[in-house]
Motif scaffolding. Structure first.
Motif, PDB file in Angstrom:
ATOM      1  N   UNK A 779      57.681  36.499  26.204  1.00 34.21           N
ATOM      2  CA  UNK A 779      57.979  36.224  27.604  1.00 34.21           C
ATOM      3  C   UNK A 779      58.496  34.810  27.839  1.00 34.21           C
ATOM      4  N   UNK A 780      58.270  33.916  26.864  1.00 39.43           N
ATOM      5  CA  UNK A 780      58.767  32.557  27.012  1.00 39.43           C
ATOM      6  C   UNK A 780      60.275  32.458  27.029  1.00 39.43           C
ATOM      7  N   UNK A 781      60.977  33.506  26.622  1.00 36.04           N
ATOM      8  CA  UNK A 781      62.437  33.494  26.615  1.00 36.04           C
ATOM      9  C   UNK A 781      63.017  34.059  27.908  1.00 36.04           C
ATOM     10  N   UNK A 782      62.163  34.271  28.874  1.00 36.20           N
ATOM     11  CA  UNK A 782      62.605  34.715  30.199  1.00 36.20           C
ATOM     12  C   UNK A 782      62.299  33.599  31.187  1.00 36.20           C
ATOM     13  N   UNK A 783      63.339  32.980  31.719  1.00 31.94           N
ATOM     14  CA  UNK A 783      63.175  31.779  32.534  1.00 31.94           C
ATOM     15  C   UNK A 783      63.815  31.984  33.892  1.00 31.94           C
ATOM     16  N   UNK A 784      63.642  30.969  34.739  1.00 32.50           N
ATOM     17  CA  UNK A 784      64.029  31.115  36.141  1.00 32.50           C
ATOM     18  C   UNK A 784      65.459  30.724  36.431  1.00 32.50           C
ATOM     19  N   UNK A 785      66.108  29.928  35.554  1.00 35.70           N
ATOM     20  CA  UNK A 785      67.502  29.586  35.785  1.00 35.70           C
ATOM     21  C   UNK A 785      68.164  29.207  34.474  1.00 35.70           C
ATOM     22  N   UNK A 786      69.475  29.092  34.503  1.00 27.71           N
ATOM     23  CA  UNK A 786      70.247  28.808  33.291  1.00 27.71           C
ATOM     24  C   UNK A 786      69.931  27.422  32.753  1.00 27.71           C
ATOM     25  N   UNK A 787      69.754  26.465  33.655  1.00 30.53           N
ATOM     26  CA  UNK A 787      69.445  25.117  33.202  1.00 30.53           C
ATOM     27  C   UNK A 787      68.168  25.055  32.391  1.00 30.53           C
ATOM     28  N   UNK A 788      67.145  25.793  32.819  1.00 27.52           N
ATOM     29  CA  UNK A 788      65.897  25.813  32.070  1.00 27.52           C
ATOM     30  C   UNK A 788      66.080  26.469  30.709  1.00 27.52           C
ATOM     31  N   UNK A 789      66.915  27.505  30.641  1.00 26.55           N
ATOM     32  CA  UNK A 789      67.178  28.151  29.359  1.00 26.55           C
ATOM     33  C   UNK A 789      67.863  27.191  28.399  1.00 26.55           C
ATOM     34  N   UNK A 790      68.783  26.386  28.915  1.00 29.36           N
ATOM     35  CA  UNK A 790      69.460  25.409  28.071  1.00 29.36           C
ATOM     36  C   UNK A 790      68.474  24.388  27.515  1.00 29.36           C
ATOM     37  N   UNK A 791      67.536  23.952  28.332  1.00 30.27           N
ATOM     38  CA  UNK A 791      66.528  23.011  27.850  1.00 30.27           C
ATOM     39  C   UNK A 791      65.660  23.646  26.775  1.00 30.27           C
ATOM     40  N   UNK A 792      65.316  24.908  26.978  1.00 30.45           N
ATOM     41  CA  UNK A 792      64.441  25.577  26.021  1.00 30.45           C
ATOM     42  C   UNK A 792      65.121  25.793  24.677  1.00 30.45           C
ATOM     43  N   UNK A 793      66.445  25.954  24.658  1.00 31.27           N
ATOM     44  CA  UNK A 793      67.130  26.111  23.366  1.00 31.27           C
ATOM     45  C   UNK A 793      66.940  24.867  22.514  1.00 31.27           C
TER      46      UNK A 793
END
Length: 799
Positions: A779-793
């Motif tokens: 579930x950690x790979x499901x985020x609230x916006x694209x910017x947060x996904x970029x940070x998580x990568x």
């Protein structure tokens, strides 16, 4: 590699941890960290991702809120169709009033930011938030749900009511509105609304409007039946007796006037001619022709009614505007050419050449030009004069009506009919070769004879007329829908709401009942409805009065129409043909200005196929092309590759910036893909190939013959923005699972951003059941916006 902030060390475990039973695909581990981390990914703090109020709640563009995960936290509730704003939020065994919820501090280590937790509801429970006193006596305590036994009435109601009715009942109870069965019955029977609110102040306008419409369009009904449908003239009048009456009771557009139309009548005539060609009967078999008319109307009504029950009201958007304009213009040309033969008095020659009457418009034009020397002069003069007078009156009324609205009340066509009938009687035109209407009576010599259209003996005729009935139903409903939408802006009754599905039911019942009396198919017409509204008609009572006036005409006035010249009836039809053609040049000019060549090509194909071959072929080609266009648009996935606008956190479709690529920047090692629509079996067929094209070229517009333009390393992180994926069916989920599995087997990390509805949505449940959640790493790979996904990568790589 840059040093990791201390704040990241505390959350690294939760970020990378998987559920105990998760099955993470095996594969080689690659170093995907970019050499120069992007601005969006260079910082990743606890406050940016794991605050008590999630990004979903902070971002006004999002639909969902985040919820904490421990047992002591109030979970925010996202409105949905079942409970929405109606039910109370609850935590674990505790009910909180929705208006006083405040977030509490809790640990977020084992919860995913950005997902709401909707409270489940049970319509069989009676939830009372205050059902006991608190121990300290300071006020009501929060109670537990109390089971409430259903009565037999409620049990029956639960089986016959819809989900919307359940929601409406709860909403009405919350706002103190009385919810009664009569409220729903009034919705489906609009007569219960307008009859209760009707006042005599409406009657004068309704009566004048009905009288005006009857004077203009009752003669038109005779013309349509006799000249276009090739059935007894009285069958056209039946359409103004039954159909407006039934529509007034069931229809949702009070100003709409239902009656026979030129297109539908012409299609009935095509069915009659086809039956004659197949040897079912002769050209003078009036009983057979009337029977075919009733069968076509009954089948069209049954089809429309079934579509309404199945809630297919959206079908009015299937046919494109170019198709309708091309087909209607082609009908106008066909009608105008057909009416030239009786207007020139060449009917006796057509009888000697049976192929001409059933031939194409080009063959009829060739026949007319070859027999101009045999034209009956008096017939041509009567027809031409009537046509000119009606057209002049029409133009005068159009120009004068803005300043003198009263001119709309002048029944010019009725006056032409009365005057020419008197002149034909006085000068005995019938003895000079001018065809007159003669005795108007039913084919069976019994007025209003009931005949069930679906008798076993009629099965051969039913099979022959099936295609024609479908075309009439489709075209009639579309024309009615356009007219109703144009007239529904200023209705006098607020309780009546326009509904395409109820329109289908009303029109279907009206035509089915009319078919039992062998009437012409009748649908809503914009022209006569506009006349009705302009002359004072505001309520469905004008339709009822129109039915009564037509009934009076059938019972008492038909003998006085014996000497009505048929060339005058043909002139009335020619005026209709002119009105169908006159808007075509405007549309052609408009499409030329837009350089809309596909639309112009469609109009041309329909027009030429109708004129050179047949009406049925033109209609079939037009419907086929329109449906192919709808299918093509529906099955084409609209996925986009996103890039960031420099200096902002906004992401836009990269294909909008092909002319100026420097205005958009891409994140190193990441491919951001937006899916802006639901995923179904229809639009996922090409999803894999289009994603592959985005990976190779960065755009869907590139030809696949080009060599690869994007390097493999540019696609090490795939971020799907799925905010537009509001639903997924089984096929769409299966294709998405195969895509994700393929990426993971190649060592590509996959993230999902902005899942609509959070964990309570059907989209999330489909992803969970299909294994997509476990495939991407939890579930950690499901985020609230694209910017947060970029940070998580970047954070995952640092780990």
């Amino acid at each position: 590699m840059p040093s990791r902030p201390s704040s990241l060390r505390s959350i690294a475990g939760p970020l990378n941890s998987n559920p105990p039973n998760a099955q993470t695909p095996t594969g080689p581990t690659h170093d995907h960290a970019p050499a120069h981390p992007s601005g969006l990914r260079q910082s990743y703090t606890v406050s940016s991702s794991y605050s008590s109020t999630s990004d979903f709640e902070r971002d006004g563009d999002e639909d969902s809120g985040a919820g904490p995960s421990n047992d002591n936290t109030v979970r925010s509730v996202t409105p949905n169709e079942r409970t929405g704003l109606l039910s109370q939020e609850r935590g674990h065994g505790t009910f909180i009033d929705a208006r006083t919820v405040s977030p509490s501090n809790a640990s977020h280590a084992d919860s995913l930011p950005g997902f709401p937790f909707d409270a489940p509801t049970d319509t069989d429970l009676d939830f009372s938030p205050y059902n006991s006193e608190s121990p300290n006596g300071e006020g009501p305590a929060l109670g537990k749900p109390k089971h409430k036994r259903k009565s037999w009435k409620r049990q029956i109601s639960s089986h016959i009511t819809t989900q919307k009715m359940h929601t409406s009942r709860d909403l009405a109870r919350r706002h103190g509105v009385k919810d009664t069965p009569g409220m729903y019955l009034s919705y489906y029977l609009p007569v219960l609304v307008w009859a209760r609110e009707y006042s005599w102040s409406y009657f004068k306008g309704d009566f004048i409007a009905a009288l005006t419409v009857a004077g203009m369009y009752v003669p038109m009904a005779l013309s349509l039946a006799d000249n276009l449908a090739h059935v007894p003239a009285i069958n056209g009048l039946y359409s103004f007796v039954w159909n407006p009456l039934i529509y007034a009771l069931l229809g949702s557009c009070p100003a709409l006037i239902v009656g026979p139309e030129a297109a539908g009548s012409l299609l009935v005539g095509a069915a009659v001619k086809s039956s004659v060609d197949l040897g079912r009967g002769g050209d003078e078999d009036r009983v057979l022709h009337a029977k075919i008319c009733g069968i076509v109307a009954g089948m069209a009504g049954a089809m429309v009614f079934a579509a309404g029950v199945a809630r297919l009201g959206f079908l009015d958007s299937v046919l494109s505007r170019p198709f309708l304009r091309g087909f209607i213009s082609a009908i106008g040309v066909v009608i105008a050419v057909d009416q030239l033969i009786p207007e020139l008095g060449l009917n006796h020659l057509v009888a000697k050449h049976p192929g001409i009457g059933h031939g194409s418009s080009v063959e009829k034009l060739r026949f007319i030009l070859g027999n101009l020397d045999k034209v009956h002069k008096l017939t041509a003069v009567v027809a031409g004069t009537s046509f000119v007078v009606i057209m002049v009156c029409r133009e005068i009324k159009r120009r004068m009506q803005p300043r003198y609205p009263g001119v709309a009340y002048v029944p010019d066509r009725f006056l032409v009919v009365v005057l020419t009938s008197f002149l034909a009687y006085w000068f005995q035109w019938d003895k000079k070769g001018v065809a007159v209407l003669g005795t108007v009576e039913a084919a069976s010599h019994q007025t209003f004879k009931f005949r069930w259209p679906f008798q076993p003996s009629n099965m051969q005729l039913i099979r022959d007329s099936m295609g024609t009935s479908f075309l009439i139903a489709l075209l009639g409903f579309f024309e009615s829908s356009v007219a109703a939408k144009s007239l529904s802006s200023s209705e006098p009754f607020a309780g009546i709401q326009l509904s395409a599905n109820r329109e289908l039911v009303a029109l279907g019942v009206a035509n089915f009942v009319g078919g039992c009396f062998m009437s012409l198919p009748a649908f809503g017409g914009y022209g006569r409805s506009k006349v009705n509204k302009a002359t004072g008609g505001k309520t469905p009572m004008s339709s009822i009065l129109l039915s009564l006036l037509t009934l009076f005409t059938i019972l008492f006035l038909l003998p006085y129409l014996y000497y009505l010249p048929k060339p005058v009836l043909s002139a009335l039809i020619s005026v209709v043909a002119w009105s169908l053609i006159e808007e075509c040049p405007h549309d052609i000019t408009f499409f030329l200005r837009l350089r809309a060549w596909p639309e112009l090509a469609l109009m041309t194909i329909i027009l030429l196929s109708t004129i050179f071959f047949s009406l049925t072929l033109g209609m079939a080609i037009g419907v086929g092309i329109s449906l192919l266009q709808v299918i093509r648009n529906a099955t084409r996935p609209r996925i986009q590759i996103l890039g960031r606008i420099p200096g902002t956190n906004r992401f836009e479709n990269a294909e909008f910036f092909t002319d100026s690529p420097d205005r958009l920047e891409f994140i190193e090692g990441c491919l951001i893909v937006k899916i802006p629509e639901p995923l179904t079996f229809a639009n996922t067929g090409e999803l894999k190939s289009r994603l592959r094209r985005l990976e190779r070229y960065g755009t869907n517009e590139a030809h696949p013959a080009l060599p690869r333009l994007r390097q493999e390393d540019s696609n090490k992180n795939i971020i799907f923005d799925v905010h537009g994926v509001t639903s997924m069916d089984g096929s769409g989920t299966q294709v998405l699972e195969e895509i994700v599995r393929g990426y993971r087997e190649r060592g590509v990390r996959v993230f999902f951003s902005r899942v609509p509805g959070g964990k309570d949505s059907e989209v999330w449940k489909m992803m969970k059941r299909s294994g997509i959640v476990d495939l991407v790493g939890g579930e950690g790979h499901f985020v609230s916006d694209v910017g947060e996904a970029l940070k998580m990568t970047e954070v995952e790589q640092e780990e």
